[in-house]
Design a protein around this motif. Structure first.
Motif, PDB file in Angstrom:
ATOM      1  N   LEU A  41       0.866  -1.179   0.000  1.00 35.84           N
ATOM      2  CA  LEU A  41       0.000   0.000   0.000  1.00 35.84           C
ATOM      3  C   LEU A  41       0.909   1.237   0.000  1.00 35.84           C
ATOM      4  CD1 LEU A  41      -2.780   1.191   0.014  1.00 35.84           C
ATOM      5  CD2 LEU A  41      -2.943   0.785   2.463  1.00 35.84           C
ATOM      6  N   HIS A  42       1.402   1.590  -1.193  1.00 31.57           N
ATOM      7  CA  HIS A  42       2.377   2.653  -1.349  1.00 31.57           C
ATOM      8  C   HIS A  42       1.687   4.010  -1.573  1.00 31.57           C
ATOM      9  CE1 HIS A  42       4.984  -0.762  -1.883  1.00 31.57           C
ATOM     10  NE2 HIS A  42       4.426  -1.098  -3.018  1.00 31.57           N
ATOM     11  N   PRO A  92      12.776 -15.839  -6.776  1.00 32.86           N
ATOM     12  CA  PRO A  92      13.432 -17.056  -6.290  1.00 32.86           C
ATOM     13  C   PRO A  92      12.552 -17.793  -5.300  1.00 32.86           C
ATOM     14  CG  PRO A  92      14.893 -15.143  -6.133  1.00 32.86           C
ATOM     15  CD  PRO A  92      13.522 -14.622  -6.441  1.00 32.86           C
ATOM     16  N   ASP A  93      12.716 -19.094  -5.255  1.00 32.62           N
ATOM     17  CA  ASP A  93      11.987 -19.888  -4.269  1.00 32.62           C
ATOM     18  C   ASP A  93      12.361 -19.440  -2.860  1.00 32.62           C
ATOM     19  OD1 ASP A  93      10.780 -21.379  -6.229  1.00 32.62           O
ATOM     20  OD2 ASP A  93      12.269 -22.985  -6.176  1.00 32.62           O
ATOM     21  N   GLY A  94      11.371 -19.390  -2.000  1.00 33.79           N
ATOM     22  CA  GLY A  94      11.622 -19.088  -0.599  1.00 33.79           C
ATOM     23  C   GLY A  94      11.703 -17.617  -0.257  1.00 33.79           C
ATOM     24  N   VAL A  95      11.550 -16.735  -1.247  1.00 32.00           N
ATOM     25  CA  VAL A  95      11.631 -15.318  -0.951  1.00 32.00           C
ATOM     26  C   VAL A  95      10.401 -14.886  -0.155  1.00 32.00           C
ATOM     27  CG1 VAL A  95      10.374 -14.309  -2.911  1.00 32.00           C
ATOM     28  CG2 VAL A  95      12.392 -13.164  -2.032  1.00 32.00           C
ATOM     29  N   ASP A  96      10.563 -13.912   0.724  1.00 29.21           N
ATOM     30  CA  ASP A  96       9.476 -13.398   1.563  1.00 29.21           C
ATOM     31  C   ASP A  96       8.614 -12.474   0.708  1.00 29.21           C
ATOM     32  OD1 ASP A  96       7.876 -11.901   3.359  1.00 29.21           O
ATOM     33  OD2 ASP A  96       9.348 -12.157   4.961  1.00 29.21           O
ATOM     34  N   VAL A  97       7.421 -12.929   0.323  1.00 35.97           N
ATOM     35  CA  VAL A  97       6.603 -12.158  -0.615  1.00 35.97           C
ATOM     36  C   VAL A  97       6.124 -10.847  -0.012  1.00 35.97           C
ATOM     37  CG1 VAL A  97       5.889 -14.208  -1.901  1.00 35.97           C
ATOM     38  CG2 VAL A  97       4.475 -13.407   0.015  1.00 35.97           C
ATOM     39  N   ALA A  98       5.856 -10.831   1.302  1.00 40.28           N
ATOM     40  CA  ALA A  98       5.410  -9.597   1.947  1.00 40.28           C
ATOM     41  C   ALA A  98       6.531  -8.565   1.944  1.00 40.28           C
ATOM     42  CB  ALA A  98       4.946  -9.873   3.372  1.00 40.28           C
ATOM     43  N   LYS A  99       7.763  -9.013   2.173  1.00 37.56           N
ATOM     44  CA  LYS A  99       8.902  -8.094   2.187  1.00 37.56           C
ATOM     45  C   LYS A  99       9.151  -7.511   0.800  1.00 37.56           C
ATOM     46  CE  LYS A  99      13.003  -9.772   3.291  1.00 37.56           C
ATOM     47  NZ  LYS A  99      14.137 -10.240   4.115  1.00 37.56           N
ATOM     48  N   VAL A 100       9.028  -8.339  -0.228  1.00 40.17           N
ATOM     49  CA  VAL A 100       9.201  -7.854  -1.598  1.00 40.17           C
ATOM     50  C   VAL A 100       8.100  -6.865  -1.958  1.00 40.17           C
ATOM     51  CG1 VAL A 100       9.173  -8.520  -4.033  1.00 40.17           C
ATOM     52  CG2 VAL A 100      10.463  -9.884  -2.388  1.00 40.17           C
ATOM     53  N   ALA A 101       6.864  -7.192  -1.592  1.00 42.13           N
ATOM     54  CA  ALA A 101       5.752  -6.294  -1.885  1.00 42.13           C
ATOM     55  C   ALA A 101       5.908  -4.958  -1.173  1.00 42.13           C
ATOM     56  CB  ALA A 101       4.425  -6.948  -1.487  1.00 42.13           C
ATOM     57  N   ALA A 102       6.443  -4.981   0.048  1.00 39.01           N
ATOM     58  CA  ALA A 102       6.610  -3.752   0.822  1.00 39.01           C
ATOM     59  C   ALA A 102       7.718  -2.871   0.278  1.00 39.01           C
ATOM     60  CB  ALA A 102       6.900  -4.100   2.282  1.00 39.01           C
ATOM     61  N   ALA A 103       8.807  -3.473  -0.171  1.00 34.02           N
ATOM     62  CA  ALA A 103      10.007  -2.709  -0.491  1.00 34.02           C
ATOM     63  C   ALA A 103      10.196  -2.418  -1.972  1.00 34.02           C
ATOM     64  CB  ALA A 103      11.240  -3.447   0.036  1.00 34.02           C
ATOM     65  N   VAL A 281      12.716  -2.637   4.530  1.00 32.72           N
ATOM     66  CA  VAL A 281      11.529  -2.040   5.111  1.00 32.72           C
ATOM     67  C   VAL A 281      10.722  -3.190   5.706  1.00 32.72           C
ATOM     68  CG1 VAL A 281      10.152  -2.190   2.992  1.00 32.72           C
ATOM     69  CG2 VAL A 281       9.556  -0.505   4.739  1.00 32.72           C
ATOM     70  N   ARG A 282      10.089  -2.959   6.839  1.00 29.89           N
ATOM     71  CA  ARG A 282       9.359  -4.035   7.502  1.00 29.89           C
ATOM     72  C   ARG A 282       7.910  -4.061   7.021  1.00 29.89           C
ATOM     73  NH1 ARG A 282      11.721  -1.304  11.534  1.00 29.89           N
ATOM     74  NH2 ARG A 282       9.734  -0.610  12.400  1.00 29.89           N
ATOM     75  N   PRO A 283       7.454  -5.187   6.483  1.00 25.26           N
ATOM     76  CA  PRO A 283       6.058  -5.275   6.053  1.00 25.26           C
ATOM     77  C   PRO A 283       5.109  -5.427   7.229  1.00 25.26           C
ATOM     78  CG  PRO A 283       7.152  -7.379   5.720  1.00 25.26           C
ATOM     79  CD  PRO A 283       8.209  -6.418   6.194  1.00 25.26           C
ATOM     80  N   THR A 284       3.936  -4.806   7.107  1.00 32.46           N
ATOM     81  CA  THR A 284       2.860  -4.988   8.075  1.00 32.46           C
ATOM     82  C   THR A 284       1.690  -5.629   7.342  1.00 32.46           C
ATOM     83  OG1 THR A 284       3.539  -3.001   9.291  1.00 32.46           O
ATOM     84  CG2 THR A 284       1.330  -3.851   9.734  1.00 32.46           C
ATOM     85  N   GLY A 302       9.728   3.173   8.826  1.00 28.65           N
ATOM     86  CA  GLY A 302      10.411   1.941   8.452  1.00 28.65           C
ATOM     87  C   GLY A 302       9.502   0.772   8.164  1.00 28.65           C
ATOM     88  N   THR A 303       8.177   1.015   8.101  1.00 25.39           N
ATOM     89  CA  THR A 303       7.236  -0.071   7.829  1.00 25.39           C
ATOM     90  C   THR A 303       6.392   0.274   6.605  1.00 25.39           C
ATOM     91  OG1 THR A 303       5.410   0.786   9.172  1.00 25.39           O
ATOM     92  CG2 THR A 303       7.092  -0.533  10.298  1.00 25.39           C
TER      93      THR A 303
END
Length: 309
Positions: A41-42, A92-103, A281-284, A302-303
């Motif tokens: 949500l940018h 890549p396999d295993g990537v944190d999708v929330a972190k990618v979406a946030a950053a 950046v930390r995803p919420t 930072g979130t």
């Protein structure tokens, strides 16, 4: 017709509503449906939903958003929520999708600016104007990661500004209501920078341009000013002498400034940096059903709010 749940904008004066919407259908071989896993949500999403972004068509209803992490029918991941497969890459396999979406969105602005618009040379110096927002903080990290010798962070929020040293900022400038004091501080800290990444525009940029040029020891040395955001206003008043008396080069970075192919070429390396935590950046995570409540709730420093199924 098949239905799905979505965050639907029915008025530019209201937050999106969680409701059913007709599912899109592929219109050719270049399109496919994906199951959305996470959407950031940018600020860019918010301006689009308000009809205020320069790409807005003014048509309603609409589903806001510009990027996402999704799963294709074959099970592979794509970083874009768009169904045009030519505008997607596999994660890549295993990537944190929330972190990618946030950053991805906030980090991409500086990453592409310093890789494609004005390629940063190792040892050069960078001023981030508006460094106390999420995108600005990430711009500090990006500049350092790409080899900047000195990064100056400038912003209004004193607490967030002080925290930029841990992100890699070498010098800090507080932007205050005292124009003369702020100009002196900018001139002292950033007069010799090579590149400015500007998320503010408006009056702060007007003052910063003249402050830097006035204090610069060699005005014939190039100063590349990359305009990315306009938080402080959509226009500036620029004296013609600023362009005649110095080697000031103004350009922007956004949708339309860089080709799709160039953007896509940069995404895999940026994903690697995000996944490794060097650009952070930390995803919420927030359920999509709670989009109306999340829409009006500001992100903590930072979130970034990430909508998930």
């Amino acid at each position: 017709m098949a239905q799905m749940h979505a965050a639907v904008v029915t008025s530019f004066d209201e937050p999106p509503h969680y409701q059913q919407f007709e599912a899109p259908q592929p219109s050719g071989d270049d399109e496919t449906l994906v199951d959305v896993l996470a959407v950031g949500l940018h600020p860019r999403v918010r301006t689009g939903a308000a009809g205020k972004h320069y790409t807005s068509t003014g048509k309603l209803p609409m589903i806001p958003g510009i990027d996402a992490v999704g799963r294709r029918p074959d099970g592979t991941r794509a970083d874009k929520a768009l169904v045009d497969v030519r505008r997607a890459i596999e994660l890549p396999d295993g990537v944190d999708v929330a972190k990618v979406a946030a950053a991805m969105n906030p980090a991409m602005s500086a990453w592409v600016a310093l890789r494609r618009r004005v390629p940063l040379q190792p040892g050069q110096s960078v001023l981030v104007l508006g460094a106390t927002g999420n995108a600005g903080r990430m711009a500090v990290q990006v500049a350092k990661r790409l080899g900047a010798a000195t990064v100056v962070g400038a912003g209004r929020d004193a607490k967030r500004l002080a925290a930029l040293t841990s992100a890699g900022a070498d010098e800090l400038v507080a932007l205050t209501d005292d124009d003369e004091a702020t100009g002196r501080a900018l001139g002292a800290a950033a007069a010799e920078v090579d590149i400015v990444i500007d998320y503010l525009w408006g009056k702060p940029t007007e003052r910063a341009i003249m402050a830097l040029l006035t204090a610069r020891s060699d005005r014939s040395r190039a100063l590349d000013w990359i305009q990315i955001g306009a938080i402080a206003g959509p226009t500036i008043e620029l004296p013609s002498v600023a362009l005649r008396s110095a080697n000031l080069r103004l350009q922007g970075n956004g949708q339309g400034a860089v080709s799709t192919e160039a953007y896509l070429a940069e995404l895999p390396s940026l994903v690697d940096e995000i996944d490794a935590g060097t650009i952070a950046v930390r995803p919420t995570p927030v359920p999509l059903a709670d989009v109306e409540e999340a829409w009006s709730r500001p992100d903590a420093p930072g979130t970034r709010t990430v909508l998930v199924p």
